[in-house]
Design a protein around this motif. Structure first.
Motif, PDB file in Angstrom:
ATOM      1  N   ALA A 114      -1.186  -3.832 -16.083  1.00  0.00           N
ATOM      2  CA  ALA A 114      -1.983  -3.316 -14.961  1.00  0.00           C
ATOM      3  C   ALA A 114      -1.371  -3.740 -13.629  1.00  0.00           C
ATOM      4  O   ALA A 114      -1.313  -2.950 -12.675  1.00  0.00           O
ATOM      5  N   GLY A 115      -0.890  -4.991 -13.567  1.00  0.00           N
ATOM      6  CA  GLY A 115      -0.226  -5.472 -12.357  1.00  0.00           C
ATOM      7  C   GLY A 115       1.035  -4.694 -12.055  1.00  0.00           C
ATOM      8  O   GLY A 115       1.377  -4.445 -10.886  1.00  0.00           O
ATOM      9  N   ALA A 116       1.744  -4.294 -13.117  1.00  0.00           N
ATOM     10  CA  ALA A 116       2.953  -3.482 -12.928  1.00  0.00           C
ATOM     11  C   ALA A 116       2.605  -2.125 -12.340  1.00  0.00           C
ATOM     12  O   ALA A 116       3.308  -1.615 -11.456  1.00  0.00           O
ATOM     13  N   MET A 117       1.518  -1.535 -12.807  1.00  0.00           N
ATOM     14  CA  MET A 117       1.190  -0.181 -12.379  1.00  0.00           C
ATOM     15  C   MET A 117       0.523  -0.123 -11.016  1.00  0.00           C
ATOM     16  O   MET A 117       0.632   0.876 -10.311  1.00  0.00           O
ATOM     17  N   ILE A 118      -0.178  -1.196 -10.621  1.00  0.00           N
ATOM     18  CA  ILE A 118      -0.800  -1.171  -9.297  1.00  0.00           C
ATOM     19  C   ILE A 118       0.259  -1.253  -8.191  1.00  0.00           C
ATOM     20  O   ILE A 118       0.027  -0.857  -7.055  1.00  0.00           O
ATOM     21  N   ILE A 119       1.454  -1.737  -8.554  1.00  0.00           N
ATOM     22  CA  ILE A 119       2.547  -1.791  -7.573  1.00  0.00           C
ATOM     23  C   ILE A 119       3.550  -0.672  -7.794  1.00  0.00           C
ATOM     24  O   ILE A 119       4.612  -0.636  -7.170  1.00  0.00           O
ATOM     25  N   PHE A 120       3.196   0.299  -8.661  1.00  0.00           N
ATOM     26  CA  PHE A 120       4.130   1.386  -8.974  1.00  0.00           C
ATOM     27  C   PHE A 120       4.530   2.155  -7.722  1.00  0.00           C
ATOM     28  O   PHE A 120       5.648   2.662  -7.615  1.00  0.00           O
ATOM     29  N   LEU A 121       3.617   2.264  -6.769  1.00  0.00           N
ATOM     30  CA  LEU A 121       3.908   3.026  -5.555  1.00  0.00           C
ATOM     31  C   LEU A 121       5.101   2.458  -4.784  1.00  0.00           C
ATOM     32  O   LEU A 121       5.671   3.149  -3.938  1.00  0.00           O
ATOM     33  N   LEU A 141      -0.082  -9.028  -4.081  1.00  0.00           N
ATOM     34  CA  LEU A 141      -1.060  -8.444  -4.992  1.00  0.00           C
ATOM     35  C   LEU A 141      -0.559  -8.498  -6.428  1.00  0.00           C
ATOM     36  O   LEU A 141      -1.304  -8.811  -7.364  1.00  0.00           O
ATOM     37  N   SER A 142       0.735  -8.224  -6.628  1.00  0.00           N
ATOM     38  CA  SER A 142       1.330  -8.291  -7.960  1.00  0.00           C
ATOM     39  C   SER A 142       1.254  -9.705  -8.535  1.00  0.00           C
ATOM     40  O   SER A 142       0.880  -9.905  -9.691  1.00  0.00           O
ATOM     41  N   VAL A 143       1.597 -10.685  -7.708  1.00  0.00           N
ATOM     42  CA  VAL A 143       1.566 -12.082  -8.172  1.00  0.00           C
ATOM     43  C   VAL A 143       0.143 -12.506  -8.495  1.00  0.00           C
ATOM     44  O   VAL A 143      -0.101 -13.238  -9.475  1.00  0.00           O
ATOM     45  N   ILE A 162      -6.153   0.383  -1.627  1.00  0.00           N
ATOM     46  CA  ILE A 162      -5.091   1.274  -1.170  1.00  0.00           C
ATOM     47  C   ILE A 162      -3.987   1.364  -2.220  1.00  0.00           C
ATOM     48  O   ILE A 162      -3.501   2.457  -2.550  1.00  0.00           O
ATOM     49  N   SER A 163      -3.585   0.225  -2.776  1.00  0.00           N
ATOM     50  CA  SER A 163      -2.527   0.220  -3.779  1.00  0.00           C
ATOM     51  C   SER A 163      -2.942   0.969  -5.046  1.00  0.00           C
ATOM     52  O   SER A 163      -2.159   1.710  -5.630  1.00  0.00           O
ATOM     53  N   THR A 164      -4.184   0.759  -5.468  1.00  0.00           N
ATOM     54  CA  THR A 164      -4.679   1.449  -6.661  1.00  0.00           C
ATOM     55  C   THR A 164      -4.701   2.952  -6.446  1.00  0.00           C
ATOM     56  O   THR A 164      -4.299   3.736  -7.324  1.00  0.00           O
ATOM     57  N   MET A 165      -5.172   3.397  -5.279  1.00  0.00           N
ATOM     58  CA  MET A 165      -5.193   4.833  -4.967  1.00  0.00           C
ATOM     59  C   MET A 165      -3.778   5.414  -4.959  1.00  0.00           C
ATOM     60  O   MET A 165      -3.514   6.469  -5.540  1.00  0.00           O
ATOM     61  N   GLY A 166      -2.861   4.713  -4.299  1.00  0.00           N
ATOM     62  CA  GLY A 166      -1.494   5.211  -4.191  1.00  0.00           C
ATOM     63  C   GLY A 166      -0.803   5.306  -5.537  1.00  0.00           C
ATOM     64  O   GLY A 166      -0.176   6.320  -5.877  1.00  0.00           O
ATOM     65  N   ILE A 222      -0.643  10.059   2.422  1.00  0.00           N
ATOM     66  CA  ILE A 222      -1.542   9.450   3.405  1.00  0.00           C
ATOM     67  C   ILE A 222      -1.875   8.021   2.977  1.00  0.00           C
ATOM     68  O   ILE A 222      -1.920   7.097   3.800  1.00  0.00           O
ATOM     69  N   VAL A 223      -2.095   7.823   1.673  1.00  0.00           N
ATOM     70  CA  VAL A 223      -2.363   6.483   1.149  1.00  0.00           C
ATOM     71  C   VAL A 223      -1.152   5.580   1.360  1.00  0.00           C
ATOM     72  O   VAL A 223      -1.281   4.407   1.735  1.00  0.00           O
ATOM     73  N   MET A 224       0.060   6.106   1.127  1.00  0.00           N
ATOM     74  CA  MET A 224       1.272   5.323   1.372  1.00  0.00           C
ATOM     75  C   MET A 224       1.377   4.923   2.839  1.00  0.00           C
ATOM     76  O   MET A 224       1.723   3.779   3.169  1.00  0.00           O
ATOM     77  N   LEU A 225       1.092   5.869   3.715  1.00  0.00           N
ATOM     78  CA  LEU A 225       1.096   5.558   5.149  1.00  0.00           C
ATOM     79  C   LEU A 225       0.103   4.444   5.463  1.00  0.00           C
ATOM     80  O   LEU A 225       0.397   3.539   6.258  1.00  0.00           O
ATOM     81  N   SER A 226      -1.053   4.504   4.819  1.00  0.00           N
ATOM     82  CA  SER A 226      -2.077   3.478   5.027  1.00  0.00           C
ATOM     83  C   SER A 226      -1.584   2.120   4.553  1.00  0.00           C
ATOM     84  O   SER A 226      -1.854   1.093   5.189  1.00  0.00           O
TER      85      SER A 226
END
Length: 432
Positions: free
Chosen positions: A191-198, A32-34, A342-346, A98-102
């Motif tokens: 934005a790509g950096a932050m969507i993978i922040f989790l 997703l980051s790439v 899921i990544s955006t929510m987390g 819960i989002v992380m678990l997902s």
């Protein structure tokens, strides 16, 4: 003497932090980051890591000052009291888990299904997601201690495999694929950096060990910074090897299992299988650790009076209702949302929580002996990162904004409704 012997030192604490971060996150969000950052993926992981490092300062000072097993929940309660804001933040933390678990379950299903015939992959992924969540839930009722003992070996194995992946793959990197000419706009990179922040959120698990650490004033700061620093370096190297060895279009095509696909050019089918096995073990162990922790979190929040008392009940020393609700919600999210949602929510959830923890350290700076400006910078970094993520999401996937709004509203509504219900019960008791 026995009490001293039970205390843990620097290396075990570092291992807990690294194990918490290098769970299933890197296996799930790399593709997703790439897709969003192209050749700038290593820079994106570095940017997200710097936000995590700034927040680690707040966690360090708060952990030393308020050692215990409550972690984030305790820090927010100490700073802001057990009010509606704190209760909502703590419920949001539970939802974020819960989002992380997902995410972990989704990654487990994706890597496992990639080994199935093409026509069966979509159905196979959902079957594997459900089997993973239900299976680990059952194990938590039976013999979680056995899996707990295996966690250390699984962490060591996945770190070893990732280091092997980067060590071999570094020799075959095509530098032109990660050069500045292959980068998208700064907005997309951020934005790509932050969507993978989790993928970095797991360092907060160190806070839960604070009461059991030997010489916490010295050990905890070193452990936090060492764990986050090591994982930043590891993620940057993994991203560089992936983008440097595989064209972006092939990474995007295999987005859900990109790391396994990236091992093929220099390790062949053996590399693909090795990374797939590592991903399956890693995500399964992450589901186990996070499910257990999230159920315990619901128990802790209920003990603080911010969730219904039913979540305080235990069976066989396990918070049963919290475990079942967490598992059911995970099944729903993992099977109904895609990886990007899921990544955006987390990431949104944890950026908000980490902004609140930084704010807590600003408020408690005199007690924690902190440099207030560092945590103010942490608040600004988290909120700025959140803005960039939401701005990008609004432009490219506006429907995801409504999902985020629903998640935040749910946290507020659950806490608000419970407080109204409890106040009503207290009034009834008064007039009886």
């Amino acid at each position: 003497m026995d009490q001293v012997e039970k205390k843990i030192g620097y290396w075990p604490v570092v291992a807990i932090g690294i194990g918490g971060m290098v769970g299933g996150g890197i296996f799930a969000v790399l593709g997703l980051s790439v897709q969003m950052t192209h050749g700038a993926a290593p820079l994106a992981f570095l940017a997200a890591g710097l936000v995590a490092m700034a927040t680690a300062y707040a966690y360090t000072r708060l952990s030393v000052t308020f050692p215990g097993q409550g972690g984030t929940v305790v820090f927010l309660d100490q700073a802001f009291g057990a009010g509606l804001f704190t209760g909502t933040a703590n419920v949001l933390l539970w939802i974020s888990y819960i989002v992380m678990l997902s995410l972990y379950a989704y990654a487990f299903g994706s890597y496992g299904a990639a080994m199935f015939p093409e026509g069966f992959r979509s159905l196979g992924k959902h079957i594997l997601i459900s089997v993973a969540v239900l299976g680990v839930t059952g194990l938590n009722f039976l013999n979680v201690e056995t899996i707990g003992r295996a966690e250390t070996w699984i962490v060591a194995a996945k770190i070893g495999i990732l280091l092997f992946f980067t060590g071999v793959g570094a020799w075959t990197i095509d530098v032109s694929r990660i050069a500045a000419g292959s980068w998208p706009s700064a907005t997309s990179i951020l934005a790509g950096a932050m969507i993978i922040f989790l993928a970095y959120e797991g360092f907060e698990l160190i806070a839960n060990t604070a009461a059991d650490v030997r010489d916490p004033n010295r050990t905890l700061p070193r452990a936090y910074y060492s764990a986050v620093g090591f994982v930043i370096l590891l993620y940057v190297l993994v991203a560089a090897v992936t983008v440097g060895n595989l064209p972006v279009d092939r990474i995007v095509a295999a987005k859900d299992y990109a790391l396994a696909e990236a091992a093929k050019p220099f390790l062949g089918s053996f590399g693909y299988l090795l990374i797939t096995v590592a991903a399956l073990l890693s995500t399964l162990s992450a589901i186990n650790a996070t499910l257990y922790g999230a159920a315990r979190l619901s128990y802790t929040i209920a003990k603080d009076g911010e969730l219904p008392e039913i979540l305080e009940r235990k069976l066989w020393n396990r918070p049963v209702e919290g475990l079942l609700i967490t598992s059911g919600a995970t099944l729903l999210v993992a099977n109904c949302f895609d990886l990007s949602s899921i990544s955006t929510m987390g990431s949104t959830g944890f950026l908000l929580i980490f902004a609140a923890v930084n704010a807590a350290n600003v408020h408690l700076a005199e007690k924690t002996g902190s440099r207030r400006w560092i945590s103010i910078a942490g608040v600004l970094l988290c909120l700025g990162a959140l803005y960039s993520l939401l701005h990008y999401t609004w432009q490219h996937s506006p429907s995801h904004i409504w999902v985020l709004a629903a998640m935040l509203f749910l946290a507020f509504a659950v806490e608000g409704a419970y407080r109204l219900w409890r106040r009503g019960n207290l009034l009834l008791e008064h007039f009886r």
